[in-house]
Design an enzyme around this catalytic site. Structure first.
Site, short mmCIF file in Angstrom:
data_model
loop_
_atom_site.label_atom_id
_atom_site.label_comp_id
_atom_site.label_asym_id
_atom_site.label_seq_id
_atom_site.Cartn_x
_atom_site.Cartn_y
_atom_site.Cartn_z
N ASP A 157 0.81 -1.21 0.00
CA ASP A 157 0.00 0.00 0.00
C ASP A 157 0.85 1.26 0.00
OD1 ASP A 157 -2.73 1.45 0.82
OD2 ASP A 157 -1.16 2.18 2.15
N ALA A 185 -4.52 2.69 -0.90
CA ALA A 185 -4.21 1.92 -2.11
C ALA A 185 -4.79 0.51 -2.01
CB ALA A 185 -2.70 1.86 -2.34
N ASP A 186 -4.63 -0.13 -0.86
CA ASP A 186 -5.19 -1.47 -0.67
C ASP A 186 -6.71 -1.45 -0.70
OD1 ASP A 186 -3.06 -3.23 -0.51
OD2 ASP A 186 -2.74 -2.92 1.62
N ILE A 187 -7.31 -0.56 0.08
CA ILE A 187 -8.77 -0.52 0.15
C ILE A 187 -9.34 -0.09 -1.19
CG2 ILE A 187 -10.74 0.58 1.28
CD1 ILE A 187 -8.95 0.77 3.81
#
Length: 413
Positions: A157, A185-187
């Site tokens: 992320d 970024a991950d979510i």
């Protein structure tokens, strides 16, 4: 008697046992950490049957990402894995891979976030699974995507935030680059994957075939640049950070008061006029430097100190009440505890309690999706490692003897 504004008509309100929008959809979740688990959690909230596959040693990496804990469980893991059934499989064994292949044959969706090439080496890539199950929707989430010169790099992320430009526009002007307080970024990649999966399932209704979805953390963050990227396209100048402020709307930022800060969002000229009247400085709205939003953007450094001087007369709570009464969007800066405990969060059911086998009563953030007839629901707690292994194997057609053999061989836990 008419229904209150914004309420759901009684005839349209969902019943407690109404099925979710994705009831009947089977999802095989080969992902771990956050991007994939977020995507599959959303699908599970919407009614899909999600089977989460973890390794037989430690399970999902986030089971060890602690403290904090709830009971003996990592709070991080618990935050992204509700409504799933969990099995524990050693994908390095023939028996483990054969089990996953059998589950994929029955699945509508597979989600994985291995480094590109890893699923293929395990014999679990899209080309392997789609050859056996042509209707399969297969989502791959990675740091940089399945193609391009950076495809083989590991995806994290913070690295995606750095390389996407997001960190260069976050923080105070002249200060160090910062990342937001959550893993955007991950979510974000998980949300993009969910959108793509739903689109592919819809397309399958007419084509009869599934397809491969390639989502990357970097692509997702670049897409989130939206109007910031538009500014660079328009001017050729790379934007910088503005703290809590907005690059093209003024005033639209957290401003100091007598006892804290207040977020003010005067998004148009009418709201700015209301703001100046409520603050007792109506002459600012008549000042040609501040008459229109483009003027205020150009003269930001002159306007903000004048607003700060006015706000210094009272505290944040008093100003919030005055500005709210005047119709000016504003809010004190809430802590996480205050946000989750607010009357609005409670009224919207955004904190949910459910039973967990070791934690006891477990609190989790509710689903933001409000579907009138097929609601999102939180039905079950995140699974213990391998909690549903035998149950899922039996559903897949394994006999008790075969299940015992898999356990004895270490292929499952």
């Amino acid at each position: 008697m008419t229904a209150p504004p914004h309420s759901i008509p009684e005839s349209a309100a969902p019943t407690p046992d109404a099925p979710g929008a994705l009831a009947g959809i089977r999802v095989l979740d080969l992902s771990r950490i956050l991007s994939g688990p977020v995507a599959t959690m959303v699908l599970a909230d919407l009614g899909a049957d999600v089977v989460k596959v973890e390794d037989t040693k430690d399970g999902d990496d986030t089971r060890q990402w602690a403290p904090p804990y709830q009971g003996d469980e990592s709070a991080y893991f618990l935050a992204a894995n509700r409504n799933k059934r969990g099995i524990s499989v050693d994908l390095k064994t023939d028996g483990g891979r054969a089990l996953v292949l059998r589950l994929a044959d029955r699945a509508d969706v597979v989600v994985e976030n291995f480094r590109p090439g890893t699923a293929d080496r395990l014999g679990l890539g899209y080309r392997h699974l789609s050859a056996r199950n042509p209707r399969l929707v297969y989502a791959s989430i990675s740091g940089y995507g399945q193609t391009g010169p950076w495809a083989s790099r590991p995806g994290y992320d913070a690295i995606a935030q750095a390389q996407s430009g997001m960190m260069s526009i976050t923080g105070e002007a002249g200060g160090p680059p910062l990342r937001p307080g959550v893993a955007t970024a991950d979510i974000g990649a998980g949300m993009w994957a969910t959108i793509g999966i739903l689109a592919a399932l819809y397309a399958r209704e007419s084509t009869g075939r599934g397809q491969h979805l390639d989502v990357s953390l970097l692509d997702g963050q670049l897409a989130w640049l939206t109007y910031v990227a538009g500014g660079w396209f328009a001017t050729g100048r790379s934007p910088g950070p503005h703290g809590s402020a907005h690059p093209t709307i003024v005033p639209y930022q957290a401003l100091p008061t007598a006892d804290g800060h207040l977020m003010i969002a005067a998004g148009n000229d009418k709201l700015f006029q209301r703001l100046t009247e409520a603050l007792g400085v109506p002459e600012l709205a008549a000042d040609p430097r501040f008459a229109g939003n483009p003027d205020r953007v150009r003269h930001r450094d002159e306007l903000i100190p004048l607003l700060e001087a006015a706000l210094a007369r009272h505290g944040s709570t008093e100003w919030a009440a005055l500005l709210d009464a005047a119709g000016v969007p504003c809010a004190p800066i809430a802590t996480v505890a205050e946000a989750l405990s607010s009357p609005q969060a409670k009224a919207r059911g955004m904190v949910v309690e459910l039973d967990h086998p070791t934690v006891g009563r477990l609190s989790t953030v509710g689903s933001p999706l409000r579907l009138g007839h097929t609601p999102a629901r939180i039905r079950s707690a995140p699974p213990l490692l391998g909690q549903h292994t035998d149950e899922v194997l039996a559903e897949a057609g394994y006999t008790p003897e075969e299940i015992a053999d898999l356990h004895a061989a270490g292929a499952v836990r």
